[in-house]
Design a protein around this motif. Structure first.
Motif, short mmCIF file in Angstrom:
data_model
loop_
_atom_site.label_atom_id
_atom_site.label_comp_id
_atom_site.label_asym_id
_atom_site.label_seq_id
_atom_site.Cartn_x
_atom_site.Cartn_y
_atom_site.Cartn_z
N ASP A 111 -3.87 53.29 50.10
CA ASP A 111 -3.61 54.69 50.46
C ASP A 111 -4.15 55.53 49.31
O ASP A 111 -3.65 55.45 48.18
N THR A 112 -5.18 56.33 49.56
CA THR A 112 -5.82 57.07 48.48
C THR A 112 -4.96 58.22 47.95
O THR A 112 -5.16 58.68 46.83
N GLU A 113 -4.00 58.69 48.74
CA GLU A 113 -3.10 59.74 48.27
C GLU A 113 -2.02 59.17 47.35
O GLU A 113 -1.72 59.74 46.30
N LYS A 114 -1.46 58.03 47.76
CA LYS A 114 -0.39 57.44 46.97
C LYS A 114 -0.91 56.48 45.90
O LYS A 114 -0.16 56.11 44.98
N GLY A 115 -2.18 56.07 46.05
CA GLY A 115 -2.77 55.17 45.07
C GLY A 115 -2.15 53.79 45.05
O GLY A 115 -2.06 53.15 43.99
N ARG A 116 -1.73 53.31 46.22
CA ARG A 116 -1.12 51.98 46.27
C ARG A 116 -1.54 51.26 47.55
O ARG A 116 -1.97 51.90 48.52
N PRO A 117 -1.40 49.93 47.57
CA PRO A 117 -1.81 49.17 48.76
C PRO A 117 -1.08 49.64 50.00
O PRO A 117 0.08 50.06 49.96
N GLN A 118 -1.79 49.56 51.13
CA GLN A 118 -1.25 50.03 52.41
C GLN A 118 -1.57 49.02 53.50
O GLN A 118 -2.70 48.51 53.56
N LYS A 119 -0.62 48.72 54.35
CA LYS A 119 -0.85 47.78 55.44
C LYS A 119 -1.97 48.28 56.35
O LYS A 119 -2.08 49.46 56.65
N ILE A 120 -2.82 47.37 56.76
CA ILE A 120 -3.96 47.70 57.61
C ILE A 120 -3.48 48.14 58.99
O ILE A 120 -2.62 47.48 59.60
N THR A 121 -4.02 49.24 59.49
CA THR A 121 -3.66 49.73 60.81
C THR A 121 -4.75 49.37 61.82
O THR A 121 -5.91 49.12 61.46
N GLU A 122 -4.40 49.38 63.08
CA GLU A 122 -5.35 49.07 64.15
C GLU A 122 -6.51 50.07 64.16
O GLU A 122 -7.64 49.71 64.47
N GLU A 123 -6.24 51.29 63.78
CA GLU A 123 -7.27 52.32 63.75
C GLU A 123 -8.43 51.94 62.82
O GLU A 123 -9.59 52.23 63.10
N LEU A 124 -8.10 51.25 61.72
CA LEU A 124 -9.11 50.88 60.73
C LEU A 124 -9.98 49.72 61.18
O LEU A 124 -11.15 49.63 60.80
N VAL A 125 -9.43 48.80 61.97
CA VAL A 125 -10.15 47.56 62.26
C VAL A 125 -10.60 47.41 63.71
O VAL A 125 -11.47 46.58 64.00
N GLU A 126 -10.02 48.20 64.62
CA GLU A 126 -10.39 48.07 66.04
C GLU A 126 -11.90 48.23 66.28
O GLU A 126 -12.47 47.50 67.10
N PRO A 127 -12.60 49.15 65.57
CA PRO A 127 -14.04 49.31 65.82
C PRO A 127 -14.87 48.06 65.51
O PRO A 127 -15.98 47.93 66.02
N PHE A 128 -14.34 47.14 64.72
CA PHE A 128 -15.09 45.93 64.35
C PHE A 128 -15.00 44.85 65.43
O PHE A 128 -15.72 43.85 65.37
#
Length: 255
Positions: A111-128
């Protein structure tokens, strides 16, 4: 699965007419960047979602160095998404379809706002699309042990040309620096594991890299080198004595 056609350029080879480790790793990174862009998940798009992908580990097998003028195919395929982590296969094949390089990699989402790891969401990987394990490689081993017997290398500041779009030292540079530092230390190629093989005679070898903390502009690189019979390891520390990266170049046992 995603592939691009390339031809080895004069600007990518060393004095022996072969691509070096920096060129190889850059090709792999470029391939994943193009893949992400072409499916609609470019660096810029992911940043709009306040997310970013950071590389945490490489496991690369090099069977042959691409040569000047050679026509090659560079490919990648995400094969697993789990929690905060994503895993990508990579390969380089020659015109005959033979593998010159095989690799696996581990990435994590932040998470670029919080600067910490974030669980992957479907929105990020569905296009692949559906993950595809093209290479069927063994599970990636991230942890690299560092030998007790080591020597310190000369420290130096991070040059601006080493930085990427995250304002971090590019991941490929750690591997390229390891190759150069090991050569300077022994006078032999980093991938040479026998006294007789003092020239750049090609034998298959492996590279593992474990990324822990990124260098940024203003940091100093403090390398430590250790050479064993079947592997060579470089540890990269910063001016605060924090470990930034381990790189291991190892002999691949003959089958």
């Amino acid at each position: 699965m995603y592939e691009i056609k390339e031809r080895v350029r004069y600007s990518e080879v060393r004095e022996n007419g072969k691509m070096d480790l920096l060129g190889i790793v850059n090709l792999l990174q470029d391939c994943s960047t193009f893949h992400s862009h072409d499916v609609g998940m470019s660096i810029e798009k992911v940043l709009e979602l306040k997310r970013a992908w950071l590389l945490s580990a490489w496991d690369i097998q090099v069977f042959s160095f691409p040569a000047l003028y050679e026509e090659i195919t560079v490919g990648t395929s995400p094969h697993l998404f789990r929690g905060i982590f994503a895993y990508r296969n990579f390969w380089i094949r020659n015109k005959e379809g033979e593998y010159l390089v095989k690799a696996d990699s581990e990435w994590f989402c932040i998470d670029t706002e919080k600067g910490r790891p974030q669980k992957i969401t479907e929105e990020l990987v569905e296009p692949f699309g559906k993950p595809e394990d093209v290479l069927q490689l063994p599970p990636l081993q991230r942890k690299i042990t560092f030998p007790e017997g080591w020597q310190a290398g000369q420290d130096f500041p991070v040059p601006r040309e080493y930085l990427d779009t995250n304002h971090h030292m590019n991941n490929a540079r750690y591997i390229a620096l390891s190759e150069e530092l090991l050569f300077q230390s022994s006078g032999r190629p980093a991938f040479s594991f026998s006294e007789e093989n003092k020239k750049e005679r090609m034998e298959p070898f492996g590279i593992r890299a474990e990324y822990l903390k990124a260098y940024t502009l203003g940091d100093h690189i403090f390398p430590r080198l250790a050479i064993e019979e079947d592997r060579k390891v470089v540890a990269f520390y910063n001016q605060n004595k924090e470990l930034c990266c381990h790189v291991e170049i190892r002999k691949i046992p003959k089958m």
